[in-house]
Every structure is written in structure tokens, then in C-alpha cells.
Design a protein around this motif. Structure first.
Motif, short mmCIF file in Angstrom:
data_model
loop_
_atom_site.label_atom_id
_atom_site.label_comp_id
_atom_site.label_asym_id
_atom_site.label_seq_id
_atom_site.Cartn_x
_atom_site.Cartn_y
_atom_site.Cartn_z
N ARG A 44 -16.11 40.44 16.98
CA ARG A 44 -17.43 40.08 16.48
C ARG A 44 -17.34 39.83 14.98
N TYR A 45 -17.88 38.69 14.55
CA TYR A 45 -17.84 38.34 13.14
C TYR A 45 -19.15 38.73 12.46
N LEU A 46 -19.05 39.23 11.23
CA LEU A 46 -20.20 39.65 10.47
C LEU A 46 -20.38 38.73 9.25
N ARG A 47 -21.63 38.53 8.87
CA ARG A 47 -21.92 37.79 7.63
C ARG A 47 -21.92 38.78 6.48
N VAL A 48 -20.94 38.67 5.60
CA VAL A 48 -20.81 39.64 4.52
C VAL A 48 -20.80 38.93 3.18
N ASP A 49 -21.22 39.65 2.15
CA ASP A 49 -21.18 39.16 0.79
C ASP A 49 -19.72 39.08 0.33
N ALA A 50 -19.32 37.90 -0.16
CA ALA A 50 -17.92 37.71 -0.53
C ALA A 50 -17.47 38.63 -1.65
N GLU A 51 -18.39 39.10 -2.49
CA GLU A 51 -18.02 39.97 -3.62
C GLU A 51 -18.14 41.45 -3.28
N THR A 52 -19.28 41.84 -2.68
CA THR A 52 -19.51 43.27 -2.41
C THR A 52 -18.91 43.72 -1.08
N GLY A 53 -18.71 42.76 -0.15
CA GLY A 53 -18.19 43.12 1.16
C GLY A 53 -19.24 43.69 2.08
N GLU A 54 -20.52 43.77 1.62
CA GLU A 54 -21.58 44.34 2.44
C GLU A 54 -22.17 43.27 3.37
N GLU A 55 -22.61 43.71 4.56
CA GLU A 55 -23.21 42.79 5.53
C GLU A 55 -24.58 42.33 5.01
N VAL A 56 -24.91 41.04 5.24
CA VAL A 56 -26.15 40.46 4.75
C VAL A 56 -27.06 40.15 5.94
N ALA A 57 -28.33 40.56 5.83
CA ALA A 57 -29.29 40.31 6.90
C ALA A 57 -29.56 38.81 7.02
N LYS A 58 -29.86 38.36 8.22
CA LYS A 58 -30.06 36.95 8.48
C LYS A 58 -31.16 36.36 7.61
N GLU A 59 -32.24 37.11 7.42
CA GLU A 59 -33.37 36.60 6.63
C GLU A 59 -33.05 36.46 5.15
N ASP A 60 -31.97 37.07 4.69
CA ASP A 60 -31.58 36.99 3.28
C ASP A 60 -30.54 35.89 3.02
N ILE A 61 -30.18 35.16 4.05
CA ILE A 61 -29.18 34.09 3.89
C ILE A 61 -29.90 32.76 3.68
N VAL A 62 -29.60 32.10 2.57
CA VAL A 62 -30.22 30.82 2.24
C VAL A 62 -29.13 29.79 1.95
N LYS A 63 -29.53 28.54 1.82
CA LYS A 63 -28.58 27.47 1.52
C LYS A 63 -28.33 27.42 0.01
N GLY A 64 -27.09 27.07 -0.34
CA GLY A 64 -26.74 26.96 -1.75
C GLY A 64 -25.75 25.84 -1.97
N TYR A 65 -25.93 25.09 -3.05
CA TYR A 65 -25.02 24.00 -3.41
C TYR A 65 -24.10 24.49 -4.51
N ALA A 66 -22.78 24.31 -4.30
CA ALA A 66 -21.80 24.80 -5.27
C ALA A 66 -21.77 23.91 -6.50
N VAL A 67 -22.30 24.41 -7.61
CA VAL A 67 -22.28 23.68 -8.88
C VAL A 67 -20.89 23.76 -9.50
N ASP A 68 -20.29 24.96 -9.45
CA ASP A 68 -18.90 25.14 -9.84
C ASP A 68 -18.34 26.27 -8.98
N LYS A 69 -17.17 26.78 -9.34
CA LYS A 69 -16.50 27.75 -8.48
C LYS A 69 -17.33 29.00 -8.20
N ASP A 70 -18.06 29.50 -9.17
CA ASP A 70 -18.78 30.76 -9.00
C ASP A 70 -20.30 30.62 -9.13
N THR A 71 -20.79 29.39 -9.22
CA THR A 71 -22.23 29.19 -9.41
C THR A 71 -22.80 28.32 -8.29
N TYR A 72 -23.89 28.82 -7.68
CA TYR A 72 -24.53 28.09 -6.58
C TYR A 72 -26.00 27.84 -6.91
N LEU A 73 -26.46 26.67 -6.53
CA LEU A 73 -27.85 26.29 -6.74
C LEU A 73 -28.59 26.47 -5.43
#
Length: 301
Positions: A44-73
Motif C-alpha cells: 500500500r502506497y501512502l501520500r507523504v510530505d517529501a521533506e517531513t516524511g509525514e502522511e498528508v490527508a487527501k483534502e490537504d493535497i493541491v496542485k502546484g506548478y514547479a517554478v524551480d527545484k524547491d518552489t511551487y506555485l
């Protein structure tokens, strides 16, 4: 029937409600799940924060456009809805072209279109028969999964078949792949022999003759394993060591002549799970009948 979209089909001032259905599906193919070899449990795969490693709730996941390596719009659902195009609800026919003008590299996948509900059949028939009589393909626009696509519409029996088309920026140029191909001079004898092989293998396009050999091998593999039998590798055919092109062509012609003289092999039944020694739970049996062919074929312009 799993309808994926509904809206309107419009040709100038003629409009009718339509429903869009997938014309092809892979649901009948055997599929696999990933499991833990040690426990036999499904992964089973989990949706986790790439930095904290914590699982993210579905309602907290939004779309983001990568402006640069570490910045998302962040782009919200409401903002995407605000830029919705007219083609989100209406397939607008923009122009008509000849079928042979459409480069096959632009073709993606087919869909069926039919009137939606009891109203609009007359308008649908007018659009369908107009396209049929003109012996052309209608080009329009449709939005699927929030993205706008170009769609080519053609009559098919009492309905329409629509094929999604790629945009020019999605099709790679052949030059970077073909420019290193050498220009060679072929003799007439070579071309005559090759042409003889083609004539021997000429046939009509009949999809019901095709057999998915890999699907059949998968079905056999699973049946043998469920029955507790050992799996043995099949012997691979030995590769010929013909380095002379002319000799290869002559051998091919001789092989084709022997094949044509021999008795025809019995037609194989299409492979499917219904042929397995033991059924697989949760899978639907393969359909036994091929899709009906259209009653009429449109002539090439």
C-alpha cells in the motif's frame, strides 16, 4: 456502459446532447498487484510530505506548478474552473478534412458518441449523415479530464466514432531519428523477391484473427501455478545466421511457398481467462464475440 462525459455536439446552429464512451478498454487483460514476498500481503502506497516524511490527508493535497527545484506555485480548483473553455461542455465542429490528410502520428484513442437521452436524435442524425455524405472527417474540440483535445469525428453505423488527436508540439520530428539512415541502392531482383513475399502474405484487415499470445501465456502460467505444477521455460527458436540479403530473400520465398502448399492450421480461439484450468476470482470472462463491423464502409476520397 461506462460513460465518461456528456455535453453537446454542435455544427453551426444545429446542436444536440451527446454522451461520450470509451471505444477501447484493457479491463479484460490480466493485471498484477505488488505484494510483500515475505508476508504475501499487498503493498500500500501512502501520500507523504517529501521533506517531513509525514502522511498528508487527501483534502490537504493541491496542485502546484514547479517554478524551480524547491518552489511551487499553488493553483486551486476554483482557479482552474474559472478558465474553463467552451469546449468543456460542447464539441464544436470547426472544419472538415479528408481522412487521408490526418497523419497517423496524431491519432491517440477512439471514443463512441451517441445521443444522450430521448431528445436530439434528429439533430444527431443530421450531423452524422452530413459528415457521411461529404465523405470527410469533422474536426472539433472537447475537454476531457480538464484538458482540451482535438477530436476527429466519423460516422460509424448509427453513431459517431471520435478519435482524439495530438497537438503539433506533442509529435516529434522524424528527422532526428532518420537522418543517419544510409541511402542504399537496391537491385530489381531484390525488390521482386520482396514483392513476391508481400503478395503471398497479403490479406484483409480482420482484427478477430489476432491473438494476444502474451495474454494466453500469462493465463497458462497462472493456471499452472494454481494447480501446483512446475513451470518450465519453452525452448527459444534458433536464430538463422544469414548475412547475405539476397540469400535471405530467396529462403523467405521458399519458406512462403512451402507454407502455402501445406495444410492450414486450425483457427485458434482468442485467449482469455475462460480458458484457464482454474478461474481467477474477481476477473470477468473474456467476451466471446468481436465488435460488430459497420454495415457500410466509407470510400477513400
Amino acid at each position: 456502459m461506462a460513460r465518461i462525459e456528456k455535453g453537446f455536439l454542435r455544427l453551426s446552429l444545429v446542436t444536440c446532447p451527446v454522451a461520450l464512451y470509451p471505444a477501447a478498454a484493457d479491463a479484460e487483460k490480466i493485471s498484477f498487484n505488488q505484494i510483500n514476498r515475505n508476508t504475501g500481503h499487498r503493498i500500500r502506497y501512502l501520500r507523504v510530505d517529501a521533506e517531513t516524511g509525514e502522511e498528508v490527508a487527501k483534502e490537504d493535497i493541491v496542485k502546484g506548478y514547479a517554478v524551480d527545484k524547491d518552489t511551487y506555485l499553488e493553483v486551486t480548483k476554483e482557479e482552474l474552473e474559472n478558465i474553463a473553455l467552451d469546449s468543456t461542455r460542447t464539441i464544436e465542429v470547426d472544419e472538415f478534412v479528408h481522412r487521408e490528410e490526418i497523419d497517423p502520428r496524431y491519432l491517440i484513442r477512439p471514443y463512441y458518441l451517441r445521443p444522450d437521452g430521448k431528445v436530439g436524435h434528429d439533430a444527431f442524425a443530421v450531423i452524422r449523415e452530413t459528415i457521411r455524405d461529404m465523405d470527410m472527417v469533422a474536426i472539433g474540440r472537447v475537454v476531457l479530464t480538464t484538458r482540451e483535445h482535438i477530436i476527429a469525428l466519423e460516422p460509424l453505423d448509427k453513431g459517431l466514432v471520435g478519435t482524439l488527436l495530438r497537438y503539433p508540439y506533442e509529435v516529434r520530428s522524424e528527422r532526428e531519428y532518420f537522418e543517419d539512415i544510409e541511402d542504399v541502392k537496391l537491385t530489381k531482383d531484390m525488390l521482386d523477391l520482396a514483392g513476391h513475399i508481400v503478395n503471398k502474405k497479403s490479406a484483409h484487415f480482420e482484427p478477430e484473427k489476432f491473438e494476444d499470445h502474451y495474454e494466453a501465456a500469462l493465463a497458462e502460467l497462472i493456471s499452472q501455478k494454481r494447480a501446483g505444477r512446475s513451470i518450465t521455460a519453452k525452448a527459444k527458436p534458433a536464430a538463422g545466421n544469414v548475412v547475405d540479403l539476397m540469400e535471405a530473400l530467396r529462403r523467405s520465398v521458399g519458406q512462403e511457398q512451402q507454407t502455402s502448399k501445406g495444410s492450414k492450421k486450425p483457427k485458434k480461439t482468442a485467449a482469455g481467462q475462460k480458458e484457464m484450468l482454474l478461474p481467477i476470482a474477481g476477473k470477468q470472462p473474456a467476451r466471446e464475440t468481436a465488435a460488430k463491423k459497420p454495415k457500410t464502409r466509407r470510400k477513400s476520397a
